[in-house]
Write a protein that holds these residues in place. Structure first.
Motif, PDB file in Angstrom:
ATOM      1  N   GLN A  43       2.063 -27.685  19.198  1.00 24.32           N
ATOM      2  CA  GLN A  43       1.048 -26.773  18.648  1.00 24.32           C
ATOM      3  C   GLN A  43      -0.341 -27.385  18.643  1.00 24.32           C
ATOM      4  OE1 GLN A  43       2.605 -25.934  14.765  1.00 24.32           O
ATOM      5  NE2 GLN A  43       3.871 -24.219  15.456  1.00 24.32           N
ATOM      6  N   THR A  44      -0.422 -28.674  18.369  1.00 22.52           N
ATOM      7  CA  THR A  44      -1.723 -29.318  18.208  1.00 22.52           C
ATOM      8  C   THR A  44      -2.221 -30.014  19.472  1.00 22.52           C
ATOM      9  OG1 THR A  44      -0.649 -31.317  17.366  1.00 22.52           O
ATOM     10  CG2 THR A  44      -1.346 -29.668  15.743  1.00 22.52           C
ATOM     11  N   ALA A  45      -1.458 -29.936  20.544  1.00 23.61           N
ATOM     12  CA  ALA A  45      -1.883 -30.558  21.796  1.00 23.61           C
ATOM     13  C   ALA A  45      -3.126 -29.873  22.343  1.00 23.61           C
ATOM     14  CB  ALA A  45      -0.754 -30.482  22.819  1.00 23.61           C
ATOM     15  N   SER A  46      -3.955 -30.625  23.043  1.00 25.20           N
ATOM     16  CA  SER A  46      -5.145 -30.070  23.687  1.00 25.20           C
ATOM     17  C   SER A  46      -4.681 -29.242  24.874  1.00 25.20           C
ATOM     18  CB  SER A  46      -6.055 -31.208  24.152  1.00 25.20           C
ATOM     19  OG  SER A  46      -7.233 -30.689  24.724  1.00 25.20           O
ATOM     20  N   LYS A  47      -4.858 -27.948  24.765  1.00 24.42           N
ATOM     21  CA  LYS A  47      -4.204 -27.016  25.686  1.00 24.42           C
ATOM     22  C   LYS A  47      -4.805 -27.012  27.086  1.00 24.42           C
ATOM     23  CE  LYS A  47      -5.057 -23.641  22.864  1.00 24.42           C
ATOM     24  NZ  LYS A  47      -5.562 -24.457  21.749  1.00 24.42           N
ATOM     25  N   PRO A  48      -3.952 -26.731  28.077  1.00 26.04           N
ATOM     26  CA  PRO A  48      -4.449 -26.593  29.461  1.00 26.04           C
ATOM     27  C   PRO A  48      -5.185 -25.275  29.627  1.00 26.04           C
ATOM     28  CG  PRO A  48      -2.128 -26.054  29.371  1.00 26.04           C
ATOM     29  CD  PRO A  48      -2.488 -26.566  28.001  1.00 26.04           C
ATOM     30  N   LYS A  49      -6.034 -25.218  30.626  1.00 24.80           N
ATOM     31  CA  LYS A  49      -6.656 -23.946  30.973  1.00 24.80           C
ATOM     32  C   LYS A  49      -5.618 -23.099  31.693  1.00 24.80           C
ATOM     33  CE  LYS A  49     -11.346 -25.806  31.476  1.00 24.80           C
ATOM     34  NZ  LYS A  49     -12.463 -26.065  32.426  1.00 24.80           N
ATOM     35  N   GLY A  50      -5.682 -21.801  31.500  1.00 22.10           N
ATOM     36  CA  GLY A  50      -4.724 -20.930  32.159  1.00 22.10           C
ATOM     37  C   GLY A  50      -3.462 -20.773  31.341  1.00 22.10           C
ATOM     38  N   LYS A  51      -2.375 -20.509  32.038  1.00 26.40           N
ATOM     39  CA  LYS A  51      -1.122 -20.226  31.361  1.00 26.40           C
ATOM     40  C   LYS A  51      -0.509 -21.481  30.740  1.00 26.40           C
ATOM     41  CE  LYS A  51       0.058 -16.198  34.209  1.00 26.40           C
ATOM     42  NZ  LYS A  51       1.052 -15.596  35.130  1.00 26.40           N
ATOM     43  N   VAL A  52       0.167 -21.255  29.645  1.00 20.31           N
ATOM     44  CA  VAL A  52       0.839 -22.339  28.938  1.00 20.31           C
ATOM     45  C   VAL A  52       2.336 -22.044  28.911  1.00 20.31           C
ATOM     46  CG1 VAL A  52       1.022 -23.567  26.743  1.00 20.31           C
ATOM     47  CG2 VAL A  52      -1.197 -22.683  27.487  1.00 20.31           C
ATOM     48  N   PRO A  53       3.197 -22.975  29.305  1.00 17.86           N
ATOM     49  CA  PRO A  53       2.880 -24.350  29.690  1.00 17.86           C
ATOM     50  C   PRO A  53       2.369 -24.466  31.118  1.00 17.86           C
ATOM     51  CG  PRO A  53       5.237 -23.981  29.847  1.00 17.86           C
ATOM     52  CD  PRO A  53       4.655 -22.735  29.266  1.00 17.86           C
ATOM     53  N   SER A  54       1.586 -25.495  31.347  1.00 23.08           N
ATOM     54  CA  SER A  54       1.085 -25.829  32.668  1.00 23.08           C
ATOM     55  C   SER A  54       2.087 -26.734  33.365  1.00 23.08           C
ATOM     56  CB  SER A  54      -0.264 -26.551  32.533  1.00 23.08           C
ATOM     57  OG  SER A  54      -0.539 -27.362  33.649  1.00 23.08           O
ATOM     58  N   TYR A 112       1.315 -29.105  35.047  1.00 17.52           N
ATOM     59  CA  TYR A 112       0.691 -30.420  35.143  1.00 17.52           C
ATOM     60  C   TYR A 112       0.672 -31.180  33.816  1.00 17.52           C
ATOM     61  CZ  TYR A 112      -0.696 -28.685  39.683  1.00 17.52           C
ATOM     62  OH  TYR A 112      -0.664 -28.178  40.970  1.00 17.52           O
ATOM     63  N   ILE A 113       0.330 -30.489  32.732  1.00 16.37           N
ATOM     64  CA  ILE A 113       0.297 -31.172  31.434  1.00 16.37           C
ATOM     65  C   ILE A 113       1.118 -30.430  30.383  1.00 16.37           C
ATOM     66  CG2 ILE A 113      -1.926 -32.265  31.886  1.00 16.37           C
ATOM     67  CD1 ILE A 113      -3.175 -30.196  29.963  1.00 16.37           C
ATOM     68  N   GLY A 114       1.959 -29.519  30.796  1.00 15.28           N
ATOM     69  CA  GLY A 114       2.842 -28.831  29.859  1.00 15.28           C
ATOM     70  C   GLY A 114       2.079 -28.066  28.792  1.00 15.28           C
ATOM     71  N   TYR A 115       2.371 -28.364  27.537  1.00 13.69           N
ATOM     72  CA  TYR A 115       1.697 -27.694  26.413  1.00 13.69           C
ATOM     73  C   TYR A 115       0.398 -28.385  26.043  1.00 13.69           C
ATOM     74  CZ  TYR A 115       5.745 -24.737  25.921  1.00 13.69           C
ATOM     75  OH  TYR A 115       6.735 -23.812  26.176  1.00 13.69           O
ATOM     76  N   GLY A 116       0.076 -29.461  26.741  1.00 11.82           N
ATOM     77  CA  GLY A 116      -1.206 -30.102  26.522  1.00 11.82           C
ATOM     78  C   GLY A 116      -1.111 -31.591  26.242  1.00 11.82           C
ATOM     79  N   ILE A 117      -2.280 -32.178  25.955  1.00 10.06           N
ATOM     80  CA  ILE A 117      -2.406 -33.612  25.699  1.00 10.06           C
ATOM     81  C   ILE A 117      -2.194 -33.880  24.214  1.00 10.06           C
ATOM     82  CG2 ILE A 117      -3.915 -35.616  25.916  1.00 10.06           C
ATOM     83  CD1 ILE A 117      -5.512 -33.990  28.000  1.00 10.06           C
ATOM     84  N   ILE A 118      -1.370 -34.847  23.907  1.00  8.27           N
ATOM     85  CA  ILE A 118      -1.024 -35.153  22.522  1.00  8.27           C
ATOM     86  C   ILE A 118      -2.262 -35.480  21.685  1.00  8.27           C
ATOM     87  CG2 ILE A 118       1.316 -35.927  23.037  1.00  8.27           C
ATOM     88  CD1 ILE A 118       0.191 -38.824  22.925  1.00  8.27           C
TER      89      ILE A 118
END
Length: 365
Positions: A249-260, A262-268
């Motif tokens: 929930q608190t990960a820095s989200k990718p641009k576009g659809k989630v999950p990406s 490349y970085i899934g749900y985002g950067i920790i």
């Protein structure tokens, strides 16, 4: 990552992280007093404290190193590391899955809440080998622990998905560079759940003295394990599912659809949880990455769409597996830089009070 501020609230104390790797040299200055007695399941068993390759020691230092003038500063210096040696170097001789399964069971028995597996298997695996890996992942989840597994470093070449990161129940970790963009080498696909810094990470040079710049999803995995330990230490009554949920929930989200891819749900971003109180732990018994996952039963090998409320704020609740943009954007447009800036602070602490130079010799792990 605002590590200095985080440590005022949590250092990872009370959490054991099992490092399944090449062993951990507990005589390393920053790891003295940090490493528990472990076990060696490798083909050349000499002891869990023997590390002729250095990889396992690097991962342990990133997780729990205590810094000082001549040591690496880890992200969770209150953690205790359980060393479990499963290989002697980069190459696994023969079928390493029996040893890996025994190592997983040992880590569970010793009470490891987090298992760090900074490696991926991309070679041919028999049905028996795949079954052993799935059994291990299922047993980790059934025990209430978390496993973070590197997705691999073949993103710029074959991009072959590897085990066990592609198995349901494993949290696959990709790597980002200094700008918060997926690293070119980071293997991508639906197996990527989260991402963390994995490029330009300081560590001991393999030959000679001084510090070398290291690279790999291995390092991103270790930082993810450390982040989970920080959160779990501050919220000891949470389950593995709840710790993972707030990380997503608190990960820095990718641009576009989630999950990406490349970085899934985002950067920790553990500071979001520990300093700002963000993240809803939600249901204790529902895996946020694999809502339909039941350990021991057949299930999808790639992350499912999150259950309602599990996705990061503002994320699309979609099961699309199409690649998203590799660039990332934080909630305020700046946190991706801050994520890596936190590692930059750690890099300064790596050198302690001395004035050592960081040799720019990259190593992929």
């Amino acid at each position: 990552m605002k590590a200095g501020q985080i440590w005022q609230h949590s250092t990872g104390k009370g959490v054991t992280v099992a490092v399944l790797d090449t062993g951990v040299d507990d005589s390393t200055p920053e790891l003295r007093g940090q490493v528990l007695e472990g076990k060696d399941y490798s083909h050349d068993a000499k002891g869990a404290d023997i590390d002729t390759d250095g990889h396992g020691t690097e991962m342990a230092a990133l997780i729990a190193g205590r810094g000082g003038a001549d040591g690496v500063q880890g992200l969770a210096p209150g953690v205790k590391v359980l060393p479990v040696r499963v290989r002697t170097g980069k190459e696994i001789i023969g079928d390493g899955t029996p040893a890996l399964l025994r190592a997983i069971r040992y880590a569970i028995q010793r009470g490891a809440r987090i298992i760090n597996l900074s490696e991926t298997i991309t070679g041919y695996l028999t049905k028996g080998a795949k079954k052993r890996l799935k059994t291990g992942i299922d047993e980790i989840n059934s025990s209430g622990s978390l496993i973070f597994a590197g997705t691999g470093n073949d993103g710029a070449s074959s991009n072959i998905p590897g085990y066990p990161s592609i198995l349901a129940g494993a949290v696959g970790v990709g790597a980002v560079d200094k700008s918060g963009t997926v690293a070119k080498f980071s293997t991508h696909g639906p197996q990527v759940a989260l991402a963390a810094p994995g490029e330009g990470i300081p560590g001991r040079c393999k030959t000679g003295n001084g510090w070398c710049e290291q690279t790999g999803t291995s390092h991103a995995t270790a930082l993810s394990s450390a982040s989970a330990a920080l959160i779990w230490s501050a919220h000891p009554k949470w389950t593995a599912n709840q710790v993972l949920r707030v990380m997503m929930q608190t990960a820095s989200k990718p641009k576009g659809k989630v999950p990406s891819e490349y970085i899934g749900y985002g950067i920790i971003r553990p500071a979001q949880v520990l300093l700002d109180g963000k993240g809803d732990p939600g249901p204790a018994d529902v895996n946020p990455l694999f809502p339909k996952y039941q350990p021991g039963k057949a299930s999808s090998a790639s992350p499912s769409s999150p259950a309602k409320g599990d996705a990061p704020s503002g994320a699309a609740d979609t099961d699309s597996k199409s690649p998203a943009s590799s660039a990332t954007g934080g909630d305020d447009g700046s946190d991706n830089t801050l994520v890596y800036a936190g590692i930059g602070v750690a890099a300064a602490l790596v050198i302690g009070g001395g004035a050592y130079a960081l040799i720019r010799r990259r190593r992929r792990a």
